[in-house]
Design a protein around this motif. Structure first.
Motif, short mmCIF file in Angstrom:
data_model
loop_
_atom_site.label_atom_id
_atom_site.label_comp_id
_atom_site.label_asym_id
_atom_site.label_seq_id
_atom_site.Cartn_x
_atom_site.Cartn_y
_atom_site.Cartn_z
N GLU A 183 -19.57 4.57 -96.62
CA GLU A 183 -20.39 3.36 -96.76
C GLU A 183 -21.80 3.59 -96.20
OE1 GLU A 183 -18.63 -0.24 -95.16
OE2 GLU A 183 -20.60 -1.00 -94.60
N GLN A 215 -16.60 13.66 -100.92
CA GLN A 215 -15.79 12.71 -101.67
C GLN A 215 -15.55 13.23 -103.09
OE1 GLN A 215 -14.51 9.86 -100.38
NE2 GLN A 215 -15.37 10.34 -98.39
N LEU A 223 -23.70 5.91 -98.40
CA LEU A 223 -24.19 5.19 -99.59
C LEU A 223 -25.44 4.38 -99.25
CD1 LEU A 223 -23.93 2.13 -101.12
CD2 LEU A 223 -24.02 4.21 -102.48
N LEU A 224 -25.38 3.68 -98.10
CA LEU A 224 -26.55 2.89 -97.69
C LEU A 224 -27.77 3.79 -97.53
CD1 LEU A 224 -24.99 0.43 -95.07
CD2 LEU A 224 -25.69 -0.07 -97.40
N SER A 225 -27.55 4.95 -96.95
CA SER A 225 -28.66 5.90 -96.78
C SER A 225 -29.17 6.35 -98.15
CB SER A 225 -28.18 7.10 -95.96
OG SER A 225 -29.21 8.03 -95.82
N ALA A 226 -28.23 6.60 -99.08
CA ALA A 226 -28.63 7.08 -100.41
C ALA A 226 -29.43 6.04 -101.19
CB ALA A 226 -27.39 7.49 -101.21
N PRO A 248 -25.68 11.83 -95.82
CA PRO A 248 -25.19 11.39 -97.13
C PRO A 248 -24.83 12.56 -98.02
CG PRO A 248 -27.56 10.96 -96.91
CD PRO A 248 -27.07 11.40 -95.58
N ALA A 249 -25.60 13.66 -97.92
CA ALA A 249 -25.33 14.81 -98.76
C ALA A 249 -23.92 15.34 -98.49
CB ALA A 249 -26.36 15.90 -98.50
N ARG A 250 -23.60 15.48 -97.20
CA ARG A 250 -22.31 16.06 -96.84
C ARG A 250 -21.17 15.11 -97.20
NH1 ARG A 250 -22.43 18.76 -91.13
NH2 ARG A 250 -24.02 19.88 -92.27
N VAL A 251 -21.32 13.83 -96.82
CA VAL A 251 -20.23 12.87 -97.02
C VAL A 251 -19.98 12.63 -98.51
CG1 VAL A 251 -19.52 10.49 -96.65
CG2 VAL A 251 -20.63 11.75 -94.82
N LEU A 252 -21.06 12.40 -99.27
CA LEU A 252 -20.87 12.08 -100.68
C LEU A 252 -20.36 13.30 -101.45
CD1 LEU A 252 -24.06 9.88 -101.22
CD2 LEU A 252 -21.72 9.14 -100.86
N ALA A 253 -20.77 14.49 -101.01
CA ALA A 253 -20.28 15.70 -101.67
C ALA A 253 -18.79 15.91 -101.40
CB ALA A 253 -21.07 16.90 -101.21
#
Lengths: 369, 238
Positions: free
Chosen positions: A272, A369, A275-278, A362-367
């Motif tokens: 979450e 997922q 995502l907010l950061s993105a 965000p790069a690490r977390v979203l990647a």
């Protein structure tokens, strides 16, 4: 949709976590409010144990841990009586915990002819005359179901109840008076008393007499009101510090608890925050949302805690068996402090989780997922 | 195109000798290309070829180990406030929609506008218009759990368009959708190019989707390789 409304939505969306976090805070705040109320009442009561009139001074042993543990020689009374400006001096012994059925009640040992017992108004019976007699406050008499003519055992001494009095001072009405000699015999300290109450002549200024006594009677602390009684003893000072320690401890322990819960929430919601950061939320914006959430949670907890605290204060006094002379008073300041602690818990406990949330990659977390 | 110190003249996106390594693992190796404004570019390649990393670097979510990226003449790696850049210049669409479950579809679309401190009334109007644009005007108050996979992705596209970005970066946006929902997503991305003039880069490992794009770039093991041949336009999805 404001940050606040989204925070409410987040809290409502995770009712279990919100409830447990708020409950933890509520219990902490309730403990603080209850203890502060009781501590305040104890201080109040301790100071009033020696009820002094406007032209009276209380003399205590200077180094006593507490005014109630003071020990003075009754030999001082004759010297005090001879001091110009003093109309009279009378001893007062305090026997605490001598009534097994009512351990909170205080038995006072006073000279039968002294001015302290002279103010008691008897609803039945009479004043003290001889050694093996006792007069009871009407509250204590009701609690012990005793009437004039019956007897009461204190310190293996069977004392006859010769009078029931009422004078409007709660702890005296919940206590009893015995002759000083009887009190000394019970404590095993003949020739000693807890305090000496000095009555000043009408023309004598209390401040002047304080200086005179301090000069002529070294080793004695003189008090003229309840607040001074609190300050006079180490115990009084300890009680004063106790409230502060409770608040600090609650802040530290509660803060760690809130931080732990919020940190778990941040870890659980890393995607979450990523995502907010993105979508363009800055680090401070994300941190602010976490802080608002933690503060809101603890404020909800604090509100519940204040209610619990008011109820808990009375329960605590009952559990301690001190209801006869301690009447917990939850003041607006106590409630304000509870709420303030709640806000501080939210802010302090939310700081590190907020920092972590603001630094989610965000790069690490979203990647991942 | 003419290269300058501010990227390629006339290009919306310039990627110049970009490499990205995590320790010894090289994910991107000397990648260079430029994308024109309003172009819909398909970034293809198998899983693990570096597509996601490249999109993240272009969108300022990550930084290259070497090389530079310009978006509309702005050097992305040197941004003092990357969040501000993301909220004003870039819209992201991910394979997983990443809608916040506690919020309604409308509130999810409003998120970039909240970050930009857009007034509430304007946020609401724009979010509702965007939801109408993606065919979800009746689902504004629905929460993600009440939407189908395709509907969620359309909400995510509306969210990506909320800030009126010049650049849309979509990472496998149809990866979790059936063919009908995928077609709708492609239509919406194409529409963003056509009607909004946005530049769209879509990463996908599905080579059959290249036909929807103006141009295809192909990554393999972190390096640019010749793209698969584009199918005749008559065989593409309209």
């Amino acid at each position: 949709m404001s940050t606040l409304s989204q925070t409410f939505a987040n809290l409502a969306g995770r009712p279990g976590r919100t409830f447990l976090t708020a409950l933890g805070t509520a219990l902490g705040i309730a403990t603080i409010v209850a203890l502060l109320a009781v501590v305040g009442a104890v201080r109040h009561s301790a100071g009033e144990l020696v009820n002094l009139g406007p032209s009276e001074l209380g003399l205590f042993q200077a180094d006593a841990a507490d005014p109630t543990t003071s020990i003075l020689s009754t030999g001082l009374i004759a010297r005090l009586d001879r001091t110009p400006g003093i109309a009279g001096a009378t001893p007062l012994s305090l026997l605490i915990g001598e009534l097994p059925k009512e351990p909170g009640s205080i038995v006072f040992g006073a000279g039968p002819g002294g001015f302290l017992t002279g103010g008691l108004v008897y609803s039945s019976g009479r004043a003290l005359r001889s050694g093996l007699e006792i007069v009871l406050g009407d509250t204590l008499a009701r609690q012990l179901h005793l009437a004039t003519g019956q007897s009461l055992t204190i310190g293996h001494r069977r004392l006859r109840v010769v009078g029931i009095y009422h004078n409007g001072i709660a702890y005296q009405d919940a206590g009893a008076f015995v002759p000083l000699a009887t009190a000394q015999a019970i404590t095993g300290r003949p020739g000693e008393t807890t305090t000496i109450v000095v009555k000043l002549s009408p023309a004598t200024h209390p401040a002047t007499m304080r200086r005179t006594i301090a000069k002529d009677f070294p080793g004695i602390t003189i008090i003229s009101d309840a607040q001074q009684a609190n300050r006079a003893g180490v115990s009084g000072q300890l009680i004063s510090q106790f409230g502060l320690v409770i608040v600090v401890l609650a802040l530290v322990i509660g803060g760690i608890g809130v931080a732990n819960t919020m940190l778990m929430a941040v870890i659980e919601r890393r995607s979450e925050f990523a995502l907010l950061s993105a979508v363009g939320f800055s680090g401070p914006q994300i941190a602010g949302r976490v802080l608002v959430e933690s503060t809101l949670t603890t404020i909800i907890g604090a509100a519940i805690g204040l209610l619990f605290g008011v109820i808990g204060a009375q329960l605590l006094v009952d559990v301690l068996g001190a209801r006869t002379f301690v009447s917990p008073q939850v003041t607006a300041w106590d409630l304000g402090r509870g709420l303030l602690v709640g806000v501080l818990l939210g802010v302090l406990g939310g700081l590190y989780p907020a920092w972590r949330a603001a630094h989610v990659s965000p790069a690490r977390v979203l990647a991942q997922q | 195109m003419v290269k300058t110190n501010y990227g390629t003249v006339g290009a919306a996106v310039t990627v110049e000798h970009v490499s990205r390594a995590y320790g010894d693992a090289v994910v991107l190796d000397d990648v260079s290309f430029a994308v024109e404004p309003g172009e819909l570019v398909a970034l293809t390649g198998p899983s693990g070829s570096g597509k996601t990393t490249l999109l993240q670097i272009i969108g300022s979510l990550d930084r290259p180990t070497r090389g530079r990226v310009w978006v509309d003449g702005v050097s992305v790696g040197e941004l003092a406030r990357p969040a501000e850049f993301r909220r004003s210049a870039v819209g992201f669409v991910f394979q997983l929609h990443y809608l916040l479950s506690a919020l309604t579809a409308q509130e999810n679309v409003e998120l970039p506008l909240v970050a930009a401190h857009v007034p509430r009334r304007e946020r609401t109007e724009r979010a509702l218009a965007l939801l109408e644009g993606v065919g979800l005007s009746g689902r504004a108050r629905s929460r993600p759990s009440e939407l189908s996979g395709g509907e969620r992705q359309r909400v995510a596209i509306a969210r990506a368009l909320a800030g009126n970005p010049r650049l849309i970066l979509a990472d496998e946006p149809t990866g979790a959708l059936d063919s009908t929902a995928s077609q709708k997503v492609w239509e919406l991305l194409s529409d963003a190019c056509a009607t909004r003039g946005a530049t769209v880069i879509v990463a996908s490992h599905d080579l059959t989707l290249v036909e929807h794009a103006d141009r295809a770039l192909n990554l393999f093991d972190g390096r640019m390789v010749p793209p698969p041949q584009k199918q005749p336009a008559s065989e593409g999805i309209a």
